[in-house]
Enzyme design. Structure first.
Site, short mmCIF file in Angstrom:
data_model
loop_
_atom_site.label_atom_id
_atom_site.label_comp_id
_atom_site.label_asym_id
_atom_site.label_seq_id
_atom_site.Cartn_x
_atom_site.Cartn_y
_atom_site.Cartn_z
N LYS A 1 0.84 -1.20 0.00
CA LYS A 1 0.00 0.00 0.00
C LYS A 1 0.88 1.26 0.00
O LYS A 1 1.88 1.32 0.72
CB LYS A 1 -0.91 -0.03 1.22
CG LYS A 1 -1.91 1.13 1.30
CD LYS A 1 -2.80 0.94 2.53
CE LYS A 1 -3.82 2.05 2.70
NZ LYS A 1 -4.68 1.83 3.88
N SER B 1 -9.28 2.42 2.67
CA SER B 1 -8.27 3.09 1.88
C SER B 1 -7.29 2.15 1.18
O SER B 1 -6.45 2.59 0.40
CB SER B 1 -7.49 4.06 2.78
OG SER B 1 -6.84 3.34 3.83
N SER C 1 -10.12 -0.20 6.79
CA SER C 1 -9.46 -0.01 5.50
C SER C 1 -8.83 -1.26 4.90
O SER C 1 -8.34 -1.22 3.77
CB SER C 1 -8.39 1.08 5.60
OG SER C 1 -9.00 2.34 5.71
#
Length: 466
Positions: A81, A156, A180
């Site tokens: 990420k 996210s 997330s």
């Protein structure tokens, strides 16, 4: 094995195929780089692809295959990420102004993934500052759901979920400060694990949400996320939170035979109300399955009313990262200004309120071995669905959608989202299993039990079958 089947093979099985020299790290890495080049222009799942470095690492690993001891994920590609620094690679945090900012060191979780033998394919898309449950950072293409490109893959960690669901990597790292990892997993038909607070060190920098945020994984199988936890878990000197090492590995926990469990069934959360009927049906389907396995199901209504205001106050403070507010997208800019007028006393009071709330929730949950909830309160939204709303209305919609998740960031309990079917638009639905504090083993074992009865790894988006 044909290339599509190999792309959707579990990470642990890929590691086995590499160790037995049935495939090479170079072959597997090139397969994923080719799929990224072909499919990612539609998905927007990667912000940066480190093709040259990945191939060089794969070639180096190919020369080591004769070694007697290889780490568990040796030669398996992974996405990281774009909130977690990888040395020598841009780390944008979803900020256009930082998209070429090169990280000077690895995040500890990245170091541990490298030590486990993973090959880093690149940095996956995130919402700006990881603020939102969709991944539409200004200056970047929106991340899209491979099951239906009109819909979000969540956020996210939306780039990680889209990449795994489309077969651009078998496993990806994510982080979860309010859902997330679990939310994107639900949106894309994956397994998403949020470990307990303190299970994976957040060194060397830490996180800005007072222990709410943790690193986790998204994958096709429960075994893969359990093995990810095995290679990333562990205390580092100076960590503000820590847990003792488990007696057995988390991967071994997935093979554990469970005694009948007492499971709390949640379909209603106050002050939001009852979940959408599609999500309720998904939870009830899993509940019936668990009853057939011999577990006891007891309905439970949770009340998170006391949490919403202080959690939102704490959350908005993470938008102050030293970036001028005009460089933030409109909701983050609105949060930034509200944070500027938040006193230290009010912040401290909110922390105290959340600690009191956490005690109440953990005490309530203590009479259950596991909670079963929808991952989100209603099905996945379209890309840009809330773009024209005011910031206040957007925050209200977010609170309603993700309601089952943030409370367990506050309590620090572990949670895992697993696939539970599809909505009317062909987009996956997920359900969440929440364990007692520090008890990842039970939810991993239970999720593996469900997976064995209704395996989901062979179900793939049509766009990814090329």
């Amino acid at each position: 094995m044909n290339p599509v089947d190999l792309a959707f093979t579990s990470a642990l099985e890929q590691a086995r195929l590499i160790r037995t020299k049935e495939i090479s790290p170079v072959e597997l890495t090139q397969l994923y780089l080719d799929r990224i080049a072909q499919l990612d222009p539609q998905l927007g799942s990667f912000y940066t692809v480190t093709a040259e470095g990945a191939i060089a690492d794969a070639r180096s690993k190919a020369e080591r295959l004769s070694e007697s001891e290889l780490p568990p994920f040796f030669g398996v590609p992974i996405g990281i990420k774009d909130l977690n620094p990888v040395e020598g690679v841009p780390c944008s945090y979803g900020l256009k102004v930082a998209r070429n900012q090169i990280a000077m060191q690895d995040d500890l979780v990245v170091t541990r993934l490298k030590q486990a033998g993973f090959i880093i394919l690149g940095k996956t898309a995130t919402s700006q500052l990881a603020s939102f449950p969709y991944t539409e950072a200004p200056g970047f293409p929106p991340a899209r759901n491979p099951w239906n490109l009109e819909y979000t893959p969540g956020g996210s960690s939306g780039g990680s979920s889209a990449a795994v669901a489309a077969g651009l990597c078998a496993i990806a790292q994510g982080s979860d400060g309010g859902g997330s990892v679990r939310g994107p997993a639900a949106c894309c038909g994956l397994v998403g694990l949020k470990p307990s607070r303190g299970r994976i060190s957040m060194a060397p920098i830490g996180e800005a949400l007072g222990g709410f945020a943790v690193n986790g994984a998204l994958a096709h199988t429960v075994a893969d996320v359990a093995a990810f936890l095995d290679v990333t878990a562990g205390y580092v000197t100076g960590d503000p939170y820590w847990l003792p090492d488990p007696e057995t590995s988390f991967l071994e926990a997935t093979q554990r035979q469970l005694e009948p469990l007492r499971i709390g069934l949640v379909t209603e959360i106050e002050p939001i109300g009852k979940a959408d009927s599609t999500c309720v049906q998904a939870v009830e389907k899993i509940a019936h399955l668990l009853e057939a396995m011999g577990h006891t199901i007891e309905p439970l209504t949770l009340d998170f009313s006391e949490m919403i205001e202080p959690f939102t106050l704490i959350w908005r403070t993470q938008t102050d990262v030293g970036v001028p507010p005009f460089l933030l997208e409109k909701v983050n800019r609105w949060l930034w200004w509200r944070a500027k007028f938040t006193s230290a006393g009010r912040y401290a009071k909110s922390r105290q309120q959340l600690q009191i709330f956490a005690r109440k929730v953990v005490e309530l949950c203590d009479r259950f071995d596991v909670l079963l909830t929808p991952t989100y309160m209603y099905p996945t939204i379209r890309v840009g669905e809330w773009a024209k709303l005011s910031p206040a209305s957007t925050i209200d919609q977010i609170i309603r959608w993700i309601a089952p998740c943030p409370a367990f960031n506050v309590t620090g309990q572990p949670g895992i989202s697993i696939p539970a079917g599809f909505d009317a638009n062909g987009v996956p639905i997920g359900v969440q299993l929440v364990g007692r504090p520090a008890d990842e083993a039970t939810i991993l074992a239970l999720a593996a039990q469900i997976e064995q009865v209704q395996p989901w790894i062979g179900i793939r988006p049509a766009m990814a079958q090329t």
